[in-house]
Every structure is written in C-alpha cells, then in structure tokens.
Design a protein around this motif. Structure first.
Motif, short mmCIF file in Angstrom:
data_model
loop_
_atom_site.label_atom_id
_atom_site.label_comp_id
_atom_site.label_asym_id
_atom_site.label_seq_id
_atom_site.Cartn_x
_atom_site.Cartn_y
_atom_site.Cartn_z
N GLU A 1 14.02 10.07 54.96
CA GLU A 1 13.04 10.48 55.74
C GLU A 1 12.23 9.35 56.75
OE1 GLU A 1 12.66 13.47 56.98
OE2 GLU A 1 13.75 14.69 55.01
N PRO A 2 12.46 9.03 58.02
CA PRO A 2 12.14 7.95 58.53
C PRO A 2 10.54 7.65 58.38
CG PRO A 2 13.57 9.00 59.93
CD PRO A 2 13.54 9.79 58.92
N ALA A 3 9.63 8.69 58.54
CA ALA A 3 8.33 8.67 58.42
C ALA A 3 7.95 8.05 56.93
CB ALA A 3 7.63 9.79 58.77
N PHE A 4 8.51 8.60 55.86
CA PHE A 4 8.34 8.19 54.51
C PHE A 4 8.52 6.65 54.28
CE2 PHE A 4 9.57 7.55 50.10
CZ PHE A 4 8.47 8.28 49.34
N ALA A 5 9.82 6.43 54.67
CA ALA A 5 10.18 5.01 54.75
C ALA A 5 9.37 4.08 55.14
CB ALA A 5 11.61 4.83 55.23
N GLU A 6 9.02 4.26 56.63
CA GLU A 6 8.03 3.52 57.21
C GLU A 6 6.66 3.44 56.43
OE1 GLU A 6 5.84 3.45 61.41
OE2 GLU A 6 7.70 4.22 61.55
N ALA A 7 6.25 4.52 55.96
CA ALA A 7 4.91 4.35 55.39
C ALA A 7 5.08 3.58 53.92
CB ALA A 7 4.36 6.09 55.14
N LEU A 8 6.07 3.67 53.38
CA LEU A 8 6.17 3.08 52.07
C LEU A 8 6.27 1.60 52.23
CD1 LEU A 8 6.54 3.05 49.08
CD2 LEU A 8 8.89 3.42 49.30
N ALA A 9 6.86 1.35 53.34
CA ALA A 9 7.05 -0.21 53.78
C ALA A 9 5.71 -0.73 54.19
CB ALA A 9 8.10 -0.55 55.09
N GLU A 10 4.88 0.05 54.73
CA GLU A 10 3.62 -0.44 55.39
C GLU A 10 2.82 -0.60 54.16
OE1 GLU A 10 2.69 2.20 58.26
OE2 GLU A 10 4.05 1.24 59.87
N ALA B 1 16.55 16.23 38.61
CA ALA B 1 16.88 14.82 38.54
C ALA B 1 17.94 14.36 38.88
CB ALA B 1 17.01 14.44 36.84
N HIS B 2 19.06 15.13 38.81
CA HIS B 2 20.64 14.73 39.48
C HIS B 2 20.49 14.83 41.03
CE1 HIS B 2 20.86 19.10 38.98
NE2 HIS B 2 22.13 18.91 39.68
N ILE B 3 19.72 15.35 41.57
CA ILE B 3 19.77 15.59 43.07
C ILE B 3 18.73 14.82 43.97
CG2 ILE B 3 19.68 17.41 45.20
CD1 ILE B 3 20.75 19.42 42.80
N CYS B 4 17.52 15.44 43.94
CA CYS B 4 16.66 14.91 44.59
C CYS B 4 15.94 13.55 44.40
CB CYS B 4 15.45 15.83 45.22
SG CYS B 4 15.99 17.00 46.33
N VAL B 5 15.68 13.43 42.88
CA VAL B 5 15.04 12.34 42.35
C VAL B 5 15.95 11.29 42.23
CG1 VAL B 5 13.94 11.42 40.43
CG2 VAL B 5 13.69 13.82 40.74
N MET B 6 17.47 11.53 42.00
CA MET B 6 18.34 10.35 41.93
C MET B 6 18.59 10.00 43.49
SD MET B 6 22.27 10.40 40.61
CE MET B 6 22.76 11.38 41.78
N GLN B 7 18.92 10.82 44.34
CA GLN B 7 19.07 10.33 45.76
C GLN B 7 17.72 9.51 46.33
OE1 GLN B 7 20.98 12.92 48.43
NE2 GLN B 7 21.84 13.89 46.95
N THR B 8 16.64 10.19 45.95
CA THR B 8 15.41 9.03 46.31
C THR B 8 15.52 7.96 45.49
OG1 THR B 8 14.12 11.12 46.62
CG2 THR B 8 13.14 8.98 46.06
N GLY B 9 15.86 7.76 44.19
CA GLY B 9 15.76 6.58 43.73
C GLY B 9 16.87 5.53 44.18
N LEU B 10 17.94 6.19 44.54
CA LEU B 10 19.27 5.09 45.16
C LEU B 10 18.82 4.52 46.48
CD1 LEU B 10 22.27 7.46 43.85
CD2 LEU B 10 21.63 5.30 43.18
N GLY B 11 18.23 5.48 47.26
CA GLY B 11 17.69 5.00 48.45
C GLY B 11 16.75 3.99 48.28
N LEU B 12 15.91 4.07 47.38
CA LEU B 12 14.73 3.03 47.05
C LEU B 12 15.33 1.79 46.93
CD1 LEU B 12 12.00 5.28 45.30
CD2 LEU B 12 12.03 4.25 47.67
N LEU B 13 16.42 1.88 45.90
CA LEU B 13 16.79 0.69 45.38
C LEU B 13 17.74 0.09 46.60
CD1 LEU B 13 18.34 1.97 41.98
CD2 LEU B 13 16.71 0.26 42.25
#
Length: 191
Positions: A84-93, A106-118
């Motif tokens: 989500e662009p707004a989320f990514a921007e806010a986290l960077a800021e 765990a195997h869907i939203c949590v994992m995909q969130t974690g992979l994106g963060l990594l």
C-alpha cells in the motif's frame, strides 16, 4: 541484530473479529499482541494495526483495540501492507527500521507483509506466539519461509526485555509491575 525501542515499530496484521473464530490459536495471538502492544505504548514504541476488507471480515478484535489506546489503524486492499503506497511512505518517514510483526493469517497477509518489508530493507522480527493461521501447519510453514528469507523469530518476552534493556531503569520497574508479573504462568503454543 538487537531490538531497540528507538528503532522499533510493532505491526499487528489483520487480527479481525470476523476472522478469528476460524484461526487456530487466534485467542492466544490476540492476547500476546495486546500484551506487547500495551507495553510498546508505555515505552513509546509506535503500534500500527492493519485491517483487510473490514466490511466482510469485521474490524480489529475489540479486546486488542482496548489494550492499544494509542495506535495507528491502516485499512488495506493488498495482502502485503507494505504494497500500500501510503503505508510504505509513512513507514519510511517514521525512521523505524525494525518491525516486530504479528497477526493473521500467517501464511497470507503476515507473510506477504514481512516479505515486502524485507525486500524494502527493514529488519523483520516474526512474533511467533502472536502469529496464527486457520491451520497450525500453515503458520509454521510461513515462519520457516520468513526466517529463510531473513526474518528473525522472536517471542513477546524477548522483545519486551530487549526494549527495556536494563533492570535499574524506572521504565523497567513500571513495566515489571504492570506487564511482566505473572506472564510465566500462561501456557503458550508456538506455531
């Protein structure tokens, strides 16, 4: 890679009322996320909560939100919050580089969130006893995949004591009285 409260953010993914009845160890996930979230708030560690399709899955579990008087709520359409662009921007800021991650599934939203963060260069700490799926095997497989990708599996106690750092600090004394006493009496299941 030691956790620091100055660098950390707690991210609770999709612990939603409509989804939790079918999640194995969902109650434990809520209890542990709420406990660590309350401690995070007392230590001024930001707590962010996501919701996936709340119209169908309901909002976040009320017991969780009661424990988190100071949190930021994100509604998302992507399975991975960082997509989500707004989320990514806010986290960077935010300047926070360490993300303690938990939630469902765990195997869907949590994992995909974690992979994106990594992929974006964040340190990811997978909060094992607060991350669950409909089937325990899927949660276990997600944790294995995440640790192979570079995330670090942690418990709530590990995170709490790393954030607290020392026993002669007034914050430790307050946290010990309020949050840490009696925790060893609760049986935990690690997915």
């Amino acid at each position: 890679m030691r956790l620091s409260r100055e660098k950390s953010l707690l991210l609770i993914v999709d612990l939603q009322a409509g989804l939790l009845p079918v999640i194995e160890h969902g109650e434990q996930a809520v209890t542990e996320a709420a406990w660590l979230g309350a401690l995070a708030g007392s230590l001024e560690v930001p707590v962010w909560v996501t919701e996936q399709y709340p119209q169908g899955l309901g909002g976040s579990e009320p017991r969780l939100l009661e424990a988190l008087p100071d949190h930021r709520l994100w509604q998302k359409l992507h399975f991975g919050a960082h997509d989500e662009p707004a989320f990514a921007e806010a986290l960077a800021e935010s300047g926070k580089r360490q993300v303690v991650l938990c939630g469902s599934e765990a195997h869907i939203c949590v994992m995909q969130t974690g992979l994106g963060l990594l992929e974006a260069g964040y340190e990811v700490y997978w909060l094992v006893e607060a991350t669950a799926s409909r089937r325990v095997g899927e949660a276990r497989l997600a944790r294995e995949r995440m640790t192979q990708a570079g995330a670090v599996a942690v418990s709530a106690d590990m995170v709490a004591y790393e954030w607290l750092q020392r026993c002669d600090d007034e914050r430790f004394k307050q946290a010990h009285r309020r949050f840490l006493k009696g925790r060893s009496a609760r049986p935990l299941t690690f997915n």
